[in-house]
Write a protein that holds these residues in place. Structure first.
Motif, mmCIF file in Angstrom:
data_model
loop_
_atom_site.group_PDB
_atom_site.id
_atom_site.type_symbol
_atom_site.label_atom_id
_atom_site.label_comp_id
_atom_site.label_asym_id
_atom_site.label_seq_id
_atom_site.Cartn_x
_atom_site.Cartn_y
_atom_site.Cartn_z
ATOM 1 N N LEU A 137 0.891 -1.189 0.156
ATOM 2 C CA LEU A 137 0.120 -0.157 -0.012
ATOM 3 C C LEU A 137 0.899 1.242 0.023
ATOM 4 N N ALA A 138 0.746 2.061 -1.084
ATOM 5 C CA ALA A 138 1.470 3.173 -1.091
ATOM 6 C C ALA A 138 0.495 4.578 -1.192
ATOM 7 N N VAL A 139 0.437 5.507 -0.017
ATOM 8 C CA VAL A 139 -0.247 6.877 -0.088
ATOM 9 C C VAL A 139 0.559 7.755 0.148
ATOM 10 N N GLY A 140 0.712 8.458 -0.813
ATOM 11 C CA GLY A 140 1.696 9.586 -0.546
ATOM 12 C C GLY A 140 3.164 9.066 -0.045
ATOM 13 N N ALA A 141 3.740 9.412 1.157
ATOM 14 C CA ALA A 141 5.095 9.123 1.639
ATOM 15 C C ALA A 141 4.940 7.738 2.316
ATOM 16 N N PHE A 142 3.492 7.339 2.803
ATOM 17 C CA PHE A 142 3.382 6.202 3.516
ATOM 18 C C PHE A 142 3.751 4.947 2.540
ATOM 19 N N ARG A 143 4.542 3.918 3.276
ATOM 20 C CA ARG A 143 4.442 3.030 2.355
ATOM 21 C C ARG A 143 4.253 1.667 3.371
ATOM 22 N N PHE A 144 3.524 0.602 2.982
ATOM 23 C CA PHE A 144 3.363 -0.531 3.588
ATOM 24 C C PHE A 144 3.569 -1.738 2.632
ATOM 25 N N VAL A 145 4.542 -2.641 3.319
ATOM 26 C CA VAL A 145 4.880 -3.747 2.427
ATOM 27 C C VAL A 145 4.863 -5.096 3.150
ATOM 28 N N THR A 146 4.176 -6.062 2.674
ATOM 29 C CA THR A 146 4.270 -7.405 3.536
ATOM 30 C C THR A 146 5.369 -8.140 3.462
ATOM 31 N N PRO A 147 5.869 -8.787 4.365
ATOM 32 C CA PRO A 147 7.085 -9.550 4.042
ATOM 33 C C PRO A 147 6.878 -10.583 2.706
#
Length: 175
Positions: free
Chosen positions: A154-164
């Motif tokens: 998930l990428a929203v602006g500067a926020f990034r979340f990536v699962t292993p």
């Protein structure tokens, strides 16, 4: 984290449901039952839906391009909105791909049974592969999740979340 993904899906879904002024959107359907290959092109928008007769494929282009290709027990849907491109291809799973906005691209490929979605907003890309392929999620607004494999981004602006297991490959920027 999951809540942000739900909000993103809801926002894009609402965009599909709200009628656009003076729009002559294209919609293509190849429901289960009979093999079909449907395509429409009207100016800067297009759609395509292909099914082998056992799968269901639906697409929508509203000032963008949507393409869906289903085989076997797959159910696929794709939408390209406001300059975006959405493409979904599956041989066994349920898949949604939506590209909305300038330079948005969403591409979903799901070869194994499962459920996945891939969404891209303006200036973004998103990609989802089968269980052996990486998940790519870039740009300002993008999401790609394979729910059965528990892999996504998930990428929203500067926020990034990536699962292993879904981390993008390292890029060496040295000259």
């Amino acid at each position: 984290m999951f809540g942000a993904g739900v909000v993103l899906v809801a926002a894009v879904g609402a965009g599909l449901l709200v009628p656009q002024a003076a729009s002559a959107a294209t919609t293509c359907a190849a429901p289960p039952g009979t093999a079909a290959e449907v395509a429409q092109v009207e100016g800067d928008q297009a759609c395509g839906a292909t099914s082998d007769g056992t799968a269901g494929a639906w697409s929508h282009g509203d000032r963008g391009v949507g393409f869906a290709d289903g085989r076997g027990p797959a159910l696929v849907a794709a939408a390209g909105l406001d300059g975006g491109v959405g493409a979904a291809e599956s041989t066994a799973g349920r898949l949604l791909a939506v590209g909305a906005g300038f330079q948005a691209l969403a591409l979903g490929v799901l070869d194994l049974p499962g459920t996945a979605f891939v969404l891209a907003g303006p200036n973004s890309q998103a990609y989802i592969g089968d269980a052996d392929d990486p998940v790519l999620c870039e740009g300002e607004l993008a999401a790609a999740f394979n729910l059965e494999a528990l892999r996504g981004c998930l990428a929203v602006g500067a926020f990034r979340f990536v699962t292993p297991g879904a981390e993008p490959p390292a890029v060496d920027l040295a000259p």
